[in-house]
Design a protein around this motif. Structure first.
Motif, PDB file in Angstrom:
ATOM      1  N   UNK A   1      -2.280  10.668   0.600  1.00 44.89           N
ATOM      2  CA  UNK A   1      -1.237  10.752  -0.422  1.00 44.89           C
ATOM      3  C   UNK A   1      -1.703  11.447  -1.683  1.00 44.89           C
ATOM      4  N   UNK A   2      -2.937  12.061  -1.617  1.00 49.11           N
ATOM      5  CA  UNK A   2      -3.518  12.712  -2.801  1.00 49.11           C
ATOM      6  C   UNK A   2      -3.532  11.754  -3.988  1.00 49.11           C
ATOM      7  N   UNK A   3      -4.158  10.600  -3.705  1.00 51.08           N
ATOM      8  CA  UNK A   3      -4.303   9.537  -4.712  1.00 51.08           C
ATOM      9  C   UNK A   3      -2.942   9.057  -5.219  1.00 51.08           C
ATOM     10  N   UNK A   4      -1.986   8.915  -4.272  1.00 50.20           N
ATOM     11  CA  UNK A   4      -0.658   8.378  -4.578  1.00 50.20           C
ATOM     12  C   UNK A   4      -0.016   9.142  -5.744  1.00 50.20           C
ATOM     13  N   UNK A   5      -0.037  10.480  -5.635  1.00 47.19           N
ATOM     14  CA  UNK A   5       0.414  11.324  -6.751  1.00 47.19           C
ATOM     15  C   UNK A   5       1.891  11.672  -6.694  1.00 47.19           C
TER      16      UNK A   5
ATOM     17  N   UNK B   1      16.263   3.299  13.781  1.00 47.26           N
ATOM     18  CA  UNK B   1      15.411   2.493  12.911  1.00 47.26           C
ATOM     19  C   UNK B   1      14.255   3.366  12.451  1.00 47.26           C
ATOM     20  N   UNK B   2      13.915   3.288  11.173  1.00 43.40           N
ATOM     21  CA  UNK B   2      12.785   4.065  10.674  1.00 43.40           C
ATOM     22  C   UNK B   2      11.510   3.594  11.375  1.00 43.40           C
ATOM     23  N   UNK B   3      10.725   4.531  11.915  1.00 39.45           N
ATOM     24  CA  UNK B   3       9.556   4.200  12.744  1.00 39.45           C
ATOM     25  C   UNK B   3       8.358   3.828  11.871  1.00 39.45           C
ATOM     26  N   UNK B   4       7.732   2.658  12.200  1.00 41.87           N
ATOM     27  CA  UNK B   4       6.513   2.241  11.533  1.00 41.87           C
ATOM     28  C   UNK B   4       5.326   2.883  12.239  1.00 41.87           C
ATOM     29  N   UNK B   5       4.584   3.734  11.514  1.00 43.64           N
ATOM     30  CA  UNK B   5       3.444   4.441  12.094  1.00 43.64           C
ATOM     31  C   UNK B   5       2.179   3.611  11.996  1.00 43.64           C
ATOM     32  N   UNK B   6       1.951   2.976  10.876  1.00 45.99           N
ATOM     33  CA  UNK B   6       0.723   2.197  10.709  1.00 45.99           C
ATOM     34  C   UNK B   6       0.766   1.347   9.473  1.00 45.99           C
ATOM     35  N   UNK B   7      -0.413   0.764   9.136  1.00 44.36           N
ATOM     36  CA  UNK B   7      -0.476  -0.160   8.015  1.00 44.36           C
ATOM     37  C   UNK B   7      -1.897  -0.196   7.479  1.00 44.36           C
ATOM     38  N   UNK B   8      -2.026  -0.843   6.339  1.00 46.07           N
ATOM     39  CA  UNK B   8      -3.335  -1.068   5.752  1.00 46.07           C
ATOM     40  C   UNK B   8      -3.353  -2.468   5.163  1.00 46.07           C
ATOM     41  N   UNK B   9      -4.428  -3.240   5.436  1.00 45.82           N
ATOM     42  CA  UNK B   9      -4.608  -4.583   4.867  1.00 45.82           C
ATOM     43  C   UNK B   9      -6.073  -4.739   4.514  1.00 45.82           C
ATOM     44  N   UNK B  10      -6.407  -4.383   3.285  1.00 45.29           N
ATOM     45  CA  UNK B  10      -7.778  -4.521   2.789  1.00 45.29           C
ATOM     46  C   UNK B  10      -7.755  -5.311   1.497  1.00 45.29           C
ATOM     47  N   UNK B  11      -8.352  -6.486   1.542  1.00 40.99           N
ATOM     48  CA  UNK B  11      -8.375  -7.371   0.381  1.00 40.99           C
ATOM     49  C   UNK B  11      -6.943  -7.566  -0.120  1.00 40.99           C
ATOM     50  N   UNK B  12      -6.665  -7.163  -1.363  1.00 43.30           N
ATOM     51  CA  UNK B  12      -5.314  -7.392  -1.890  1.00 43.30           C
ATOM     52  C   UNK B  12      -4.380  -6.219  -1.640  1.00 43.30           C
ATOM     53  N   UNK B  13      -4.876  -5.169  -0.993  1.00 41.91           N
ATOM     54  CA  UNK B  13      -4.045  -3.989  -0.742  1.00 41.91           C
ATOM     55  C   UNK B  13      -3.200  -4.178   0.513  1.00 41.91           C
ATOM     56  N   UNK B  14      -1.894  -4.019   0.388  1.00 43.61           N
ATOM     57  CA  UNK B  14      -0.960  -4.106   1.516  1.00 43.61           C
ATOM     58  C   UNK B  14      -0.124  -2.827   1.510  1.00 43.61           C
ATOM     59  N   UNK B  15      -0.260  -2.010   2.556  1.00 43.80           N
ATOM     60  CA  UNK B  15       0.478  -0.759   2.639  1.00 43.80           C
ATOM     61  C   UNK B  15       1.095  -0.594   4.012  1.00 43.80           C
TER      62      UNK B  15
ATOM     63  N   UNK C   1      -1.047   1.664  14.230  1.00 44.00           N
ATOM     64  CA  UNK C   1      -2.362   2.133  13.785  1.00 44.00           C
ATOM     65  C   UNK C   1      -2.750   1.484  12.461  1.00 44.00           C
ATOM     66  N   UNK C   2      -4.043   1.071  12.399  1.00 44.34           N
ATOM     67  CA  UNK C   2      -4.539   0.477  11.154  1.00 44.34           C
ATOM     68  C   UNK C   2      -5.335   1.529  10.391  1.00 44.34           C
ATOM     69  N   UNK C   3      -4.960   1.761   9.119  1.00 40.47           N
ATOM     70  CA  UNK C   3      -5.626   2.741   8.288  1.00 40.47           C
ATOM     71  C   UNK C   3      -6.441   2.045   7.208  1.00 40.47           C
ATOM     72  N   UNK C   4      -7.499   2.709   6.786  1.00 41.13           N
ATOM     73  CA  UNK C   4      -8.243   2.203   5.632  1.00 41.13           C
ATOM     74  C   UNK C   4      -7.516   2.614   4.359  1.00 41.13           C
ATOM     75  N   UNK C   5      -7.773   1.877   3.294  1.00 40.92           N
ATOM     76  CA  UNK C   5      -7.143   2.185   2.024  1.00 40.92           C
ATOM     77  C   UNK C   5      -7.552   3.575   1.534  1.00 40.92           C
ATOM     78  N   UNK C   6      -8.828   3.911   1.738  1.00 38.98           N
ATOM     79  CA  UNK C   6      -9.313   5.216   1.303  1.00 38.98           C
ATOM     80  C   UNK C   6      -8.635   6.342   2.073  1.00 38.98           C
TER      81      UNK C   6
END
Length: 846
Positions: A534-538, A589-603, A523-528
């Protein structure tokens, strides 16, 4: 009843009554049992409800007797065997103890008459409620926890044992059909002796760590061919007491020390019991006596006093010293004991205000001192000897030969990193003295030279900081460092400027690409969206070389979001990696659920693993309880299956290349899963080797990394290292350990060559120690994986078969395991065959 005329028991009492205390037939007050022995196929359960002869004393200790033997008078101090617990009575030992009984052979509670333990089977592995003791049908005496885990055994299973009894002098005996002795507690002394008991040559009395801690301490007494000796354990052992016997008699009988009424007799070559070669006089017995080696190194004689209804210390058997300062642990390590007053202080150099030692506990000076800066063998040039005058050291046996003067004595210690101190003793002439060297420093003793008629100084090795060892050199380094820092700053500014310019260009080109439609991807997620989840990566879970990991939640599912920082890849390469990771799926193996690739953001979005990484559970950094052996075996199996899938069950072989405890995550049930594919490499099935730049973590790197030509077998080497870390409960490279033990694999090589693998087992876990045979077999599997020649290592499928019991470990193993230092030093110099990272270097959580 077993005949009372056996010479091995030296029976002198004509009438002795023995009582068997069982759950099936408890004795009645005022009556005496007629069962002198315990028969085969008898089980006792450690529970006060089913063992009626259970007594709790006023100090909180308790006894639960199984067999008991009363004296001729039918009342007074009596020997019993059963379960004992010390205050606050949370765990038990199977022990022999002295209790006070009345005329009905019932254990009573005199005012101060607490039970005295004279032998115990499992003081290093105490048991809990409902543990069992079995006198088995095949003749074994077996102690198990309530869950069935083996704790201790007499080792007599299969022998012709007929029964068990406790003798009138406190010896627990398993006897055979001919009334011979198959096993007896007298052959396995712990910290005490009773009259009639002998300490044979090679046997030891080992003191408890303290009155409340029953584990073995470093203090022990043993019988050598020429007498009785007292040592404190170190490398080599340090002598603090000796009763040496010189004799011209001929004979081959082994030396023994026998505790007799009125003496501790030493028989070196005498054959007659009444003709010792030497003896230590003791007070004659008015009542029951015993001798105990105590946690302070004293050997004390105790006797029951009917007048006070208590045990009284009547003699210090080895009290030949002027005061307690001559004992090795009176002031702990490095502590100085002041004669007369017996006060403990930390060493301070003469005419110096610098402090190189601090108390272990400010409120308990007798616990000793510790160096402010630990001694490092990598910085021997910064070693310094602290001068302490008018002190002596108890061990006079470690004399450096051919060293007669003070300066040579000091230099000998500075040249040997194992040396921690030297003591130089001399008379009127400073150039004709004795130089004593020690590798571990225990208590020192202050002296008055005019009283002892000799002079003595101690020189304690300390670690100086570079500034303290050479101020001039430090000033030059400061100037040079400032100059280099200025140049480095200028270069850094130029590099940053170039990097920013190229990054902008890279983003402009990268954003032109559209990868919204790629089949078979997670699944592809948006950065927002991920910022919201993650509650603003808190809530940060951790961080590593590739970025930080944050906890989040998508719906009701908890997730771990890895935010890559400083990613060098473009979006296309990053998505190609995600597609590769997303195409593999396995329970380990730890399961990969999704990712994000927006501009310089890689998650990257992964399943959440609530128990974190394996290192926090085996290095004891979070005060967690030790993992039991069953759980460790399960984790090892999970790791092996995960690697087996990567190596042998994917379309292309995947070498992980960074197997270590930090990259092994645990779920709530301690199921292990491999994570962090950031350094992985794909290998085609038709490739025997691949050429790549060195990557991974020092200490886990296989020897073939030096050639930069590797196979998936480098993972198997790393697996062997992790396996040893799980077994030993410590880091692979641990600079807090002594010099010879810093590198785990080097230590394993030494222990394997000397057949001492049991020393490698995690001592924090009693469960591991009790399964030592299985653990040693697991070590042999680890050593198979650590073979220098990668072709001699097993495949991961073979490892899984060994763990499942379908295959055995190879017998002919090479113990010359590779020294990790070679790879560590080479890591800063990549091979000339190195190739730039390809898209197959998978970015995962770290």
């Amino acid at each position: 009843m077993r005949p009372a005329n056996l010479s091995c028991f030296d029976v002198t009492v004509a009438v002795v009554v023995a009582v068997l205390l069982t759950t099936a037939a408890p004795s009645v007050s005022g009556q005496r049992s007629d069962y002198p022995t315990a028969n085969l196929s008898t089980r006792w359960v450690n529970n006060a409800a089913v063992l009626p002869h259970s007594v709790t004393y006023s100090d909180g200790s308790a006894v639960r007797a199984i067999v008991l033997r009363s004296p001729k008078a039918f009342y007074g101090p009596s020997f019993a065997a059963g379960f004992f617990c010390a205050p606050p009575c949370q765990t038990f030992v199977f022990a022999i103890f002295i209790v006070y009984t009345n005329s009905g052979a019932r254990i009573t509670l005199p005012v101060n008459g607490m039970a005295q333990v004279i032998w115990s089977a499992n003081r290093a592995s105490p048991i809990g409620e409902n543990a069992t003791l079995d006198l088995t049908r095949d003749g074994g005496l077996v102690l198990r926890e309530a869950n069935g885990k083996l704790v201790w055994s007499s080792g007599t299973s299969g022998q012709s044992v007929a029964g068990m009894e406790i003798t009138e002098n406190g010896n627990l005996v398993l006897f055979d059909q001919r009334n011979g002795t198959a096993w007896q507690s007298f052959d396995h002394p712990t910290d005490a002796l009773v009259p009639g008991q002998s300490l044979q040559q090679g046997m030891r009395l080992t003191a408890n760590t303290s009155t409340t801690n029953w584990t073995e301490s470093k203090l022990y007494m043993t019988v050598l061919p020429d007498g009785l000796y007292g040592y404190v354990e170190s490398t080599p052992p340090q002598l603090y007491y000796k009763r040496q016997v010189r004799t011209n008699k001929s004979g081959k009988n082994p030396t023994r020390v026998t505790y007799m009424n009125g003496s501790l007799s030493i028989f070196v070559q005498s054959t007659q019991p009444g003709n010792p070669d030497d003896s230590i006089a003791l007070p004659k017995a008015n009542s029951t006596q015993y001798i105990r080696l105590e946690s302070d190194g004293h050997l004390r004689l105790y006797e029951w006093s009917d007048a006070g209804s208590k045990w009284t210390m009547v003699s210090d058997v080895i009290k030949i010293f002027p005061d307690d300062c001559a004992f090795p642990t009176v002031c702990g390590e490095y502590g100085i004991c002041t004669s007369g007053g017996g006060q403990c202080i930390c060493p301070v150099e003469n005419k110096s205000s610098s402090s190189y030692f601090h108390p272990v506990d400010e409120r308990k000076a007798n616990l000793g001192c510790a160096p402010v800066t630990p001694i490092s063998c990598q910085q021997m040039k910064n070693h310094h000897l602290l001068t302490i005058t008018d002190v002596s050291y108890f061990d006079e046996s470690q004399i450096i030969m051919n060293v007669k003067n003070r300066d040579d004595c000091k230099q000998a210690c500075l040249k040997n990193c194992s040396c921690r101190a030297v003591a130089f003793r001399y008379g009127q002439n400073d150039s004709d003295g004795q130089c004593q060297s020690v590798t571990e420093v225990f208590s020192l003793q202050s002296i008055q030279p005019e009283t002892v008629h000799y002079n003595s100084s101690a020189y304690l090795k300390v670690q100086l900081t570079p500034s303290a060892s050479d101020p001039t050199q430090n000033k030059m380094k400061t100037i040079l460092g400032a100059t280099l820092a200025a140049i480095a700053t200028l270069v850094l500014v130029v590099i940053v400027a170039i990097y920013v310019r190229r990054r902008r260009k890279y983003q402009e080109l990268d954003d032109e690409l559209d990868f919204d439609i790629l089949p078979g991807m997670p699944t592809r997620f948006s950065f927002e969206k991920l910022r919201e989840c993650t509650q603003d990566f808190s809530k940060k879970l951790g961080e590593g070389g590739f970025g930080s990991v944050f906890e989040g939640k998508i719906g009701e599912e908890r997730i771990a979001v890895k935010r890559l920082e400083g990613a060098r890849q473009g979006k296309k390469e990053f998505l190609a990696e995600v597609e590769t990771i997303g195409s593999i799926e396995h329970i380990n193996l730890v399961r990969l659920i999704g990712f994000c690739a927006e501009k310089s953001n890689r998650l990257l979005v992964y399943e959440y693993m609530p128990r974190g990484s394996l290192d926090r559970w085996i290095y004891y950094r979070h005060n967690n309880a030790p993992l039991d052996w069953c759980t460790r075996c399960k984790i090892i199996m999970d790791i092996a299956k995960g690697l087996c899938y990567l190596h042998e069950e994917c379309r292309r072989k995947i070498a992980h290349l960074d197997i270590k405890p930090q990259n092994i995550l645990l779920d709530e049930n301690f199921n292990a899963k491999l994570a962090d594919f950031g350094l992985s490499k794909l290998i085609d099935r038709d490739q025997s080797k691949v050429v790549t730049v060195m990557r991974g973590t020092p200490g886990y790197l296989a020897p073939e990394w030096l050639t930069s030509q590797i196979t998936e077998k480098v993972d198997i080497y790393s697996f062997g290292v992790v396996l040893m870390e799980i077994i030993s409960g410590r880091k692979n490279i641990d600079i807090s350990q002594p010099e010879e033990s810093v590198q785990l694999i080097n230590l394993l090589r030494e222990k394997a060559q000397n057949d001492q693998l049991i020393d490698m087992i995690d001592k924090n876990s009693n469960d591991m120690v009790s399964h030592h045979e299985e653990v040693i077999q697991m070590m042999k599997l680890a050593m198979w994986c650590l073979q220098n020649d990668c072709n001699r290592r097993p495949s991961m499928s073979m490892v899984v078969k060994v763990l499942e019991g379908a295959m055995s470990v190879e017998n002919c193993l090479d113990y010359s395991f590779f020294n990790a230092n070679s790879v560590i030093s080479a890591q800063g110099n990549p091979s000339t065959y190195s190739a730039p990272p390809q898209a197959s270097i998978l970015s995962g959580p770290r």
